[in-house]
Design an enzyme around this catalytic site. Sequence first.
Site, PDB file in Angstrom:
ATOM      1  N   GLU A   4      -2.491 -14.855   1.360  1.00 53.13           N
ATOM      2  CA  GLU A   4      -3.063 -13.963   2.364  1.00 53.13           C
ATOM      3  C   GLU A   4      -4.462 -14.415   2.760  1.00 53.13           C
ATOM      4  O   GLU A   4      -4.882 -14.285   3.899  1.00 53.13           O
ATOM      5  CB  GLU A   4      -3.112 -12.539   1.806  1.00 53.13           C
ATOM      6  N   SER A  10       0.819  -1.219   0.000  1.00 60.46           N
ATOM      7  CA  SER A  10       0.000   0.000   0.000  1.00 60.46           C
ATOM      8  C   SER A  10       0.849   1.265   0.000  1.00 60.46           C
ATOM      9  O   SER A  10       1.952   1.293   0.553  1.00 60.46           O
ATOM     10  CB  SER A  10      -0.898   0.021   1.230  1.00 60.46           C
TER      11      SER A  10
END
Lengths: 342, 389
Positions: free
Chosen positions: B240, B126
């Site tokens: 994930e 991010s």
Amino acid sequence: MDLNLTDEQDEVVSAVRALLTDRCPSDVVRASEPGGFDPELWTAFCRVAGPTIGVAEQLGGGGASLLDLELVCEQLGSFLAPVPFIDCVVAARTLAAVGDPGRHCLDALVAEPSTVSTVALGPVVDGTATLVTSGSIAGVLIALDADELVLVTGAGDGAARGNLGSSPLADRSVRDPGRSVLATRDLARAVHQQALDEWRTLMGGALVGLGAAALSIGVEYAKNRHQFGAPIGSFQSIARDLAEAATLVDGARLLAREAAWARSEDDEHFAPLSSMAFLFATRAARRASTVALHVHGGYGFTLEYDIQLYYRRAEAWPLGLGDPRRGVAHLADALFGPAGAS
Amino acid sequence: MDFRLGPKSDAFRAEVRAFLDEHLDPEIIERAHRSGTNHDKDFHRAIGAQGWIAASWPAEYGGQERDPFEMTALRDELRLAGAPTDGMGLSLIVCQTIRRVATDEQKADFLPRALAGEITMSLGYSEPDSGSDVASIKTSAVRDGDEWVINGQKMFTTLAHVADYVFLLARTNHAVPKHKGLTMFLVPLDSPGIEIHPVHTVGGERTNATFYTDVRISDHYRIGEVDRGWDVMTVALTFERGGFGLSEADRVWEQAVGWAEETRRPDGSRVIDDAGVRERLATMRMHNEVARLLAYRTTFVAATGGLPGVEGSMHKLFYAESMAADAAELVDMLGSEGVLQRGEDGAPVDGWVEHLFRHAAVTTIYGGTSEMQRSIIAERGLGLPRSSR
Ligand SMILES: Cc1cc2nc3c(=O)[nH]c(=O)nc-3n(C[C@H](O)[C@H](O)[C@H](O)COP(=O)(O)OP(=O)(O)OC[C@H]3O[C@@H](n4cnc5c(N)ncnc54)[C@H](O)[C@@H]3O)c2cc1C
């Protein structure tokens, strides 16, 4: 861990599915309204999966587990099949559970599978069981009358009370002179409680099927209906509601199957699981059918579109056990023991 | 069907419990809670020494070839005990990806140390302007001979302040569409030119903003091919969404029930006898059961050779949204005292409900927001037409 069905289970599910695909399109469901029973379909159904399939083989039954039955119920729910399978299998298992006093009646069901039987879910008040599921069509009625679990045979008057789900509901008297007592006191209550938990589980399965079918009707409509030059399913707020409903239905299916599995494999947890399975399937089916109806816009509100058949039943079916909010209290009792216990 | 994890998992679970009794000092949990850093170097090493960081891996890497359900038992026990495991979780995502896509030399360099718990990895995807649309990141890596020069900023680089590496997605080609010009690196966090600034959160967890100014790293730290970083991301993202099981909601539910059974109101009645309390706790238990089943289904699909994309999204969506809603219900259920925080006298459930409320909000955001999960379910699961984004 194994989340796959056995080959045998797959076969039963396919057989039921094939029968219903052939014999229970939505116009059969519509034609069964308002009484909610199709005797011909029921006779055909009994040849594939009759009421005693959930009874031990030594007693003349099919030896099916509650999980096997739950899988059948998922199919019934997805077709909204107007047959009293759940009530009948629960009644037959109840007769088996009480032993000798139920034997004669059970033998009769083995011999004549299409006889409809049912267990009144609620308590008997002043000799009457009200709004008995399959009550208008049942020739065999089991009810908890104060301290006694009683058996009444003989048909009701055949008339269903007008109701949201077009179900065969009727009030039935249990003070019939020919009634017999199946069990008393603690045993009566325990057997009745067990019947309710099995009913919860199987109804949970039916609601899962109902929810999944309603959802797929909504999804198909959202793919094909265009507004603003695009399929409405490409609008995020539509997709969002459908995606959430799909998640609830998948969760409800796993939970209903787990509860049914627990009946024979992990009985200690069966009561809370059956309660959860019923509550969560209720929520999933209602949400899925509400979203699916809404996605149809104004057409969803017309009687012509099938989604209304699902929408009404998703609300109506769970009410056999009364206010679902009270079901949460029931779950709490199963988890924490009754309030004020110490 | 069989809803039990199985005897191997039960045996392993007992082993894990015994280990936690010995190694998980309550002070470790308290320290992680106070600092907001959900990682403890010594505890992480102790898990590494057990061979449990990647216990499902083949022996050649130092794994124990445990089956996926034994791994579920391990994760569930760590969660129920409240152990700080972010470092384990993040490192494992990176290691699993490295094992799939990196060179033998890289595997030999990173994997044994990571599996022993000697090094930890953080995730640097991010950025300030790129979150859900992570392929739009701007941090750049420019080749200079045998080296790469990295410039840019990452946001929410959780554990960067205690980790040894950051798994960093960078842009290496500006001339091509956004997904085609990305490359993945495993950047040593002690490289000159890296600055790490704390970012504090509502949930008390600390995360970081990380800044990269002319950071030079050797080509040895490039993971996967140049400009094929999106392929690496795709692999990493499946990991994930893989390792789910029980959650904080299960732990706090158990604590709340215990508290409600033991605690009496001024009028002498037990808290657990209150209808509002019973209703909330029963409903939450049902949600937790569904979340657990959706998680186990994801594991089951993967264990039987499937790719559980939609199943993983359903679990992530349901557990996060219901945990957030249930946490709010539980705070309400505690009445005025529900606001009391951990450490305050008389804080109900030792303040864990108040904490769950603050923490739960982030579960609907990180690891792919609920909106992104719903889109995956709608498009890949239900086959609805792609929405205009
Ligand atoms: C505590 C914490 C820890 C984190 N740890 C890490 C980490 O270790 N490493 C890392 O790389 N990242 C980490 N993140 C970042 C996290 O992955 C992002 O916050 C997340 O992906 C959302 O991105 P964003 O914050 O930029 O929000 P945005 O992407 O800007 O989204 C804002 C809102 O818009 C919605 N939205 C965006 N796109 C769409 C769309 N197409 N359709 C519908 N709605 C949309 C989102 O759902 C959200 O509600 C962490 C975040 C937090 C809060």
